[in-house]
Design an enzyme around this catalytic site. Structure first.
Site, PDB file in Angstrom:
ATOM      1  N   HIS A   1      37.237  39.500  40.152  1.00  0.00           N
ATOM      2  CA  HIS A   1      38.362  38.722  40.661  1.00  0.00           C
ATOM      3  C   HIS A   1      39.645  39.125  39.943  1.00  0.00           C
ATOM      4  CE1 HIS A   1      37.766  36.482  36.970  1.00  0.00           C
ATOM      5  NE2 HIS A   1      36.602  36.018  37.377  1.00  0.00           N
TER       6      HIS A   1
HETATM    7  P1  TYD Z   1      32.830  32.524  37.458  1.00  0.00           P
HETATM    8  O1  TYD Z   1      34.291  32.550  37.736  1.00  0.00           O
HETATM    9  O2  TYD Z   1      31.923  32.916  38.582  1.00  0.00           O
HETATM   10  O3  TYD Z   1      32.489  33.405  36.195  1.00  0.00           O
HETATM   11  P2  TYD Z   1      32.754  34.979  35.959  1.00  0.00           P
HETATM   12  O4  TYD Z   1      34.198  35.202  36.216  1.00  0.00           O
HETATM   13  O5  TYD Z   1      32.421  35.215  34.552  1.00  0.00           O
HETATM   14  O6  TYD Z   1      31.841  35.750  36.836  1.00  0.00           O
HETATM   15  O7  TYD Z   1      32.464  31.062  36.938  1.00  0.00           O
HETATM   16  C1  TYD Z   1      31.131  30.601  36.860  1.00  0.00           C
HETATM   17  C2  TYD Z   1      31.114  29.104  37.072  1.00  0.00           C
HETATM   18  O8  TYD Z   1      31.825  28.423  36.035  1.00  0.00           O
HETATM   19  C3  TYD Z   1      31.756  28.686  38.371  1.00  0.00           C
HETATM   20  O9  TYD Z   1      30.990  27.630  38.912  1.00  0.00           O
HETATM   21  C4  TYD Z   1      33.113  28.157  37.975  1.00  0.00           C
HETATM   22  C5  TYD Z   1      32.874  27.645  36.581  1.00  0.00           C
HETATM   23  N1  TYD Z   1      34.051  27.764  35.694  1.00  0.00           N
HETATM   24  C6  TYD Z   1      34.742  26.629  35.322  1.00  0.00           C
HETATM   25  O10 TYD Z   1      34.419  25.497  35.707  1.00  0.00           O
HETATM   26  N2  TYD Z   1      35.818  26.764  34.480  1.00  0.00           N
HETATM   27  C7  TYD Z   1      36.226  27.983  34.032  1.00  0.00           C
HETATM   28  O11 TYD Z   1      37.204  28.066  33.250  1.00  0.00           O
HETATM   29  C8  TYD Z   1      35.504  29.159  34.444  1.00  0.00           C
HETATM   30  C9  TYD Z   1      35.915  30.541  33.970  1.00  0.00           C
HETATM   31  C10 TYD Z   1      34.425  28.994  35.269  1.00  0.00           C
END
Ligand code: TYD
Length: 133
Positions: free
Chosen positions: A50
């Site tokens: 992302h």
């Molecule tokens: P995600 O964005 O998919 O993680 P990555 O970028 O590492 O692949 O996030 C995983 C889960 O955690 C998703 O359900 C959203 C949640 N999350 C939060 O609630 N707060 C945050 O600050 C982050 C980064 C993720």
């Protein structure tokens, strides 16, 4: 690119071990509003994938190793995160993939913004369109 760079933090080491301090607007170029860390990811997992409209990040493998592939439209670059006192600073509007996690990887992330899912761009075509490439 100045918006993507490795930053080395001072290691306050003595015979007891090391201690690294990271203060907002001093050791990282933003105020730290959010901290999260990623661990237990299998070696074949790709995370991130992302870009963020507002958040800037500092990524540090405080244990183990991982790689970060960044894409800012015209160029991609791979960074190895393998030291607890060296991090990767990433400006907003940069696409990032984190992968190749070692079993003991703990990837610490400092962010300039509170969590807002709406500032995440998870579609690469949308990202390219927004940065105009
Ligand atoms: P995600 O964005 O998919 O993680 P990555 O970028 O590492 O692949 O996030 C995983 C889960 O955690 C998703 O359900 C959203 C949640 N999350 C939060 O609630 N707060 C945050 O600050 C982050 C980064 C993720």
């Amino acid at each position: 690119m100045d918006g993507i760079r490795m930053i080395e933090f001072q290691q306050n080491g003595d015979e007891r071990g090391h201690l690294v301090v990271i203060e907002g607007m001093k050791d990282v170029p933003f105020d730290i509003k959010r901290v999260f860390y990623i661990y237990g990811s299998q070696n074949d997992v790709v995370r991130g994938s992302h870009a963020n409209r507002r958040s800037e990040f500092m990524l540090i493998n405080v244990s183990g190793t991982s790689k970060v592939k960044i894409d800012y439209g015209k160029k991609t670059e791979v960074f190895n995160l393998d030291k607890a006192h060296i991090g990767l600073y990433i400006l907003k509007m940069v696409w990032k993939d984190m992968y190749d996690f070692s079993r003991d990887s703990v990837l610490l992330v400092l962010a300039s913004e509170s969590y807002d899912p709406n500032e995440y761009i998870r579609n690469k075509d949308v990202y390219y369109a927004e940065i105009g490439v």
